[in-house]
Write an enzyme that holds these catalytic residues in place. Structure first.
Site, PDB file in Angstrom:
ATOM      1  N   ASP A  11       0.811  -1.229   0.000  1.00  0.00           N
ATOM      2  CA  ASP A  11       0.000   0.000   0.000  1.00  0.00           C
ATOM      3  C   ASP A  11       0.840   1.273   0.000  1.00  0.00           C
ATOM      4  O   ASP A  11       0.366   2.335  -0.361  1.00  0.00           O
ATOM      5  CB  ASP A  11      -0.878   0.033   1.264  1.00  0.00           C
ATOM      6  N   HIS A  12       2.062   1.164   0.424  1.00  0.00           N
ATOM      7  CA  HIS A  12       2.873   2.366   0.660  1.00  0.00           C
ATOM      8  C   HIS A  12       4.178   2.243  -0.134  1.00  0.00           C
ATOM      9  O   HIS A  12       5.135   1.690   0.377  1.00  0.00           O
ATOM     10  CB  HIS A  12       3.152   2.485   2.160  1.00  0.00           C
ATOM     11  N   PHE A  13       4.260   2.624  -1.408  1.00  0.00           N
ATOM     12  CA  PHE A  13       3.188   3.229  -2.191  1.00  0.00           C
ATOM     13  C   PHE A  13       2.806   2.254  -3.296  1.00  0.00           C
ATOM     14  O   PHE A  13       3.702   1.605  -3.850  1.00  0.00           O
ATOM     15  CB  PHE A  13       3.672   4.554  -2.786  1.00  0.00           C
ATOM     16  N   VAL A  47       8.073   1.572   0.419  1.00  0.00           N
ATOM     17  CA  VAL A  47       8.923   2.258   1.404  1.00  0.00           C
ATOM     18  C   VAL A  47       8.276   2.098   2.779  1.00  0.00           C
ATOM     19  O   VAL A  47       7.065   2.252   2.913  1.00  0.00           O
ATOM     20  CB  VAL A  47       9.021   3.773   1.074  1.00  0.00           C
TER      21      VAL A  47
END
Lengths: 130, 172
Positions: B33-35, B46
């Site tokens: 999800d990130h990113f 990250v």
């Protein structure tokens, strides 16, 4: 230990407050209040205490610089006001603080108003000359 | 279950220093999800800086808690300063080194260094510094009372301490 002037103490206290509170240098004046003007929260008082210990190579006991656990004692606070006993204890335990501003209405929620930058400078001055 | 952001304790000096590591795997959900690339840019996994701070908070929290044999409820009270100079990404091992700077009945201040393992030569590169403050809950907040049960150092903290051979430091 070399004698340190009041101006030098102020400069060091100012550094501590800029560091601990993220305060802007121009806001850290002698009459600035730690909470109202400089935005200190409860944990910041411990942080300030630790940083002053390091900066001046002194030991500050809990309750020596700022009052502790005052609000939970019914004999000290009644209807939101500091009792005679509370004023007496505060003056005795915290001789570096000028409580005269509180004398008229004794509102406990105005207690923070007496903790100014100057009260810290006075505290350090007394501590170093003790 | 507490969300743990350290995998193991690797070094411990009683009352002064504790080192913990966290391995970052691309199978961890946070990296999806990130990113995730939904902003039109290529996916860029990250570790969020806030979770790096949490990893240091857990490392330093265990160190501070160990001083009083985990009898005190030690909570993170202030993030004094954070400097993260490089990203933490999957495939890396992150190392948190925490030292106690100051401590008394009310709480403690800690300093922390975050490093990353270079798998090519086994060296560690510093990628950040995180300074924190912890409060001893029972000695603060104007005498307000908290449950007897130490909810801070609960089950999976204990498991990490046992794995590191530090369970002797826990007073039941």
């Amino acid at each position: 230990m070399a004698v340190i002037s009041r101006d030098e103490i102020f400069d060091k206290v100012k550094d501590v407050l800029e560091n601990a509170l993220g305060a802007d240098a121009e806001d850290v004046t002698m009459d600035a209040t730690l909470q109202g003007d400089l935005g200190a929260e409860s944990i910041d008082f411990l942080d300030i205490s630790f940083k002053l210990e390091q900066e001046f190579d002194i030991k500050i006991d809990q309750g020596e610089l700022f009052p502790e656990n005052l609000m939970s004692d019914d004999s000290l606070v009644q209807d939101g006001k500091l009792t005679d006993k509370a004023m007496e204890i505060l003056r005795e335990r915290l001789p570096h603080v000028d409580f005269s501003k509180l004398e008229t209405n004794r509102q406990v929620d105005q207690l923070s108003e007496v903790f100014t930058v100057e009260s810290l400078v006075d505290f350090i001055e007394r501590k170093l000359s003790a | 279950m507490r969300w743990m952001w350290i995998d193991a304790i690797t070094e411990f000096e009683e009352g002064s220093r504790l080192v913990a590591v966290k391995n970052l795997s691309s199978s961890e959900e946070l990296f999806h999800d990130h990113f995730d690339g939904s902003d039109g840019l290529p996916p860029d996994p990250v570790m969020p800086g806030s979770l790096v701070v949490e990893g240091m908070a857990q490392t330093a929290g265990i160190l501070v808690g160990s001083v009083n044999r985990f009898r005190e409820k030690v909570v993170l009270a202030k993030v004094s300063s954070v400097e993260l100079t490089e990203d933490a990404v999957p495939g890396q091992c992150i190392r948190y080194e925490a030292t106690i700077e100051r401590m008394d009945e009310a709480g403690a201040s800690t300093r922390g260094i975050v490093s990353r393992l270079d798998h090519a030569d086994g060296s560690w590169t510093r990628i950040g510094a995180i300074d924190l403050m912890f409060s001893h809950l029972d000695n603060n907040l104007s005498g307000r009372e908290f449950p007897e049960h130490n909810f801070v150092f609960s089950d999976n903290f204990r498991q990490i301490l046992v794995s590191a051979g530090l369970d002797d430091y826990i007073d039941d």
